[in-house]
Design a protein around this motif. Structure first.
Motif: not given
Lengths: 283, 283
Positions: A29-55
């Motif tokens: 579930e955590s793996f799946r969530l890591s590719f989503t964003r927002g309460a509606e769990e929209r699929y965003v690909g690697f965006e979260n990883y990209q965001y975290v790594l550049t933050s």
């Protein structure tokens, strides 16, 4: 193979239920969530990883976590080994010293940190002890470097006893025959320590380095207790798990927090692998 | 054969090492002793007890009585005790049953399942943190005892220790019972479980300490004051009142660790053995 193999699964039921519900499912579930964003769990690909790594705050968290873990291990591992050797060399009182050095480890981290808040107080124990050597007063939790060293001190104080016990167990497992043979050959106690003890201790040192990095990468309670949610001062005590905690439960950014938690998992696996390889090569 | 001179020298070395260890050990437990002592200092809430001292100037039970005055600490004690009781029950039974199955069971997939159990030890708890929170939230179980108690079903280290314990017992015990036609459960409960006293005690102690001191997960899932555990109450207290109320804070910290301290001092032999064992088995 008996025909009633199924009966063993009843024995294993509590464990399998626990692992299924509280490890496997959350991992997926955590793996799946890591590719989503927002309460509606929209699929965003690697965006979260990209965001975290550049933050910037994640990089800060990585730096703090590694800094604290590295220096804490640099203090705890050699001193735990040396103190264990000293205890082992005694003929009487081994048990007394084991208990004495293990007491900090029994103290819960929250209680230990509460005490350290007072120890680190400008009029606390540490400044007083240092003033006896003429070292001027420091406000430990006001400046980033000294705040990190405060956490290092607290974590070392808490972990030292564990290292001593593990080292002692390994020391006791070394056959006394080696030492006897060496002393018949006229080797001094120091030489025996150098040529017999140290080579036989790589196993427990390895395990302590591995466990130490696993714990160090997951550091949270100490930093949270001394520096609060944001790891004050100026995020110097903001750790990786602090990032996960703040983003997940403060900001309800489940996707970002899940991506960070997977990066933590990968870091732990890489570190464990490197540590095993490194120490195997030495053996 | 040792000559007179070298045995004299050995005695001196022992004395020097003993004194050195005593000095180091005293430094290690000074924060701990200081915590107890500041709690007994009547004026510590107004003036920081400076210069630091181990014997209070104005000894009184005042701060310790304040700890219990509003009943919050007693409530926290009750919550921690209930959580610990059920956590120990779950984790010890799951480990005994599972360890026995992996020791004596013959069934398909035993090896793979055993590796799976051990692998759960590698996974940082934070990777499962967010889905676990969402799962319990969906079940409307956040802010109840369930999320704290139920995950205790997973006890990989306990399974490992139990498997090793049962491995040492003679296989003959099983054979004779099997001939009498006893089922696997009967064999476990009537023959093996009664022999498992020492390992059960060890697991219960370790699991009790883990439960009593646990912090991050309760911090995430408990909000209401009524359900706060001892570490949650202490961390709240120390962050709200903290160093300004040094005397009560230290008394609260000291009171918070009484149960684990008492268990440790009574059972220290078991505890130190099992710590050493679990560390070495990790290899």
């Amino acid at each position: 193979m008996t025909s009633q193999g199924w009966v063993w699964f009843i024995f294993l039921l509590p464990t399998l239920l626990g692992i299924g519900l509280f490890t496997l499912y959350p991992m997926l579930e955590s793996f799946r969530l890591s590719f989503t964003r927002g309460a509606e769990e929209r699929y965003v690909g690697f965006e979260n990883y990209q965001y975290v790594l550049t933050s910037g705050s994640f990089r800060q968290a990585i730096f703090n976590t590694f800094y604290i873990a590295f220096f804490q291990l640099l203090i705890v591992i050699p001193s735990g080994f040396i103190i264990a050797c000293l205890i082992q060399s005694l003929r009487r009182g081994k048990n007394f010293f084991k208990i004495l050095f293990y007491i900090p480890n029994i103290t819960s981290m929250v209680a230990a940190a509460t005490v350290f808040l007072v120890v680190l107080h400008p009029q606390g124990l540490l400044n007083y002890a240092l003033s006896l050597f003429g070292i001027p007063e420091t406000i430990w939790l006001a400046n980033p470097t000294s705040a990190r060293w405060s956490v290092i001190l607290l974590a070392s104080w808490h972990a030292l006893g564990f290292g001593i016990i593990i080292n002692l167990a390994n020391l006791q497992a070394i056959s006394p025959d080696y030492y006897e043979a060496a002393s018949i050959d006229g080797a001094s106690r120091f030489k025996q320590w150098l040529y017999i003890t140290i080579p036989n201790m790589l196993g427990s040192i390895t395990i302590l380095v591995i466990l130490g990095w696993i714990d160090g990468l997951q550091r949270f309670t100490e930093a949270f207790m001394l520096g609060g949610h944001t790891g004050s001062p100026v995020r110097s005590l903001y750790t990786l798990v602090g990032f996960i905690y703040e983003r997940g439960f403060g900001g309800l950014e489940y996707g970002v927090a899940s991506a960070a938690s997977y990066l933590l998992l990968v870091l732990i696996l890489i570190f464990t692998f490197i540590n095993i390889k490194f120490f195997r090569m030495k053996i | 054969m040792r000559s007179m001179g070298s045995s004299m020298r050995r005695k001196w070395e022992d004395a020097v090492v003993g004194l050195l260890l005593l000095a180091l050990g005293m430094i290690m437990i000074t924060p701990f002793l200081w915590m107890i002592s500041v709690g007994f200092e009547r004026t510590a809430n107004v003036n920081a007890p400076f210069p630091p001292r181990l014997i209070p100037y104005d000894f009184s039970w005042f701060n310790y009585s304040l700890v219990f005055e509003n009943g919050l600490m007693l409530k926290a004690y009750w919550n921690s005790a209930v959580n610990a009781f059920f956590s120990v029950l779950l984790s010890v039974s799951s480990a005994l049953l599972g360890g026995y199955a992996f020791s004596r069971g013959r069934f398909k997939g035993k090896k793979i399942l055993f590796v799976l159990v051990l692998a759960t030890m590698m996974i940082p708890f934070e990777t499962t943190l967010i889905p676990m929170f969402i799962m319990f939230n969906d079940l409307h179980l956040i802010d109840t005892r369930y999320p704290i108690i139920l995950p205790s079903l997973i006890n990989a280290m306990g399974i490992l220790l139990c498997k090793q314990f049962f491995d040492q017992l003679p296989e003959g015990l099983r054979e004779s019972a099997k001939i009498d036609g006893a089922g696997e459960f009967k064999i476990f409960f009537h023959i093996f479980f009664p022999l498992a006293g020492p390992i059960t005690a060890t697991l219960a102690i370790l699991s009790f300490q883990g439960s009593w001191n646990s912090f991050v997960w309760p911090l995430v899932v408990i909000n209401s004051q009524d359900l706060k555990t001892v570490p949650l109450f202490l961390s709240q207290f120390s962050q709200e009142s903290g160093t300004p109320l040094m005397g009560v804070t230290m008394a609260t910290a000291a009171v918070s660790i009484i149960p684990v301290m008492v268990v440790f001092l009574i059972m220290q032999k078991y505890i130190i053995q099992s710590i050493a064992l679990s560390g070495l088995k990790g290899e």
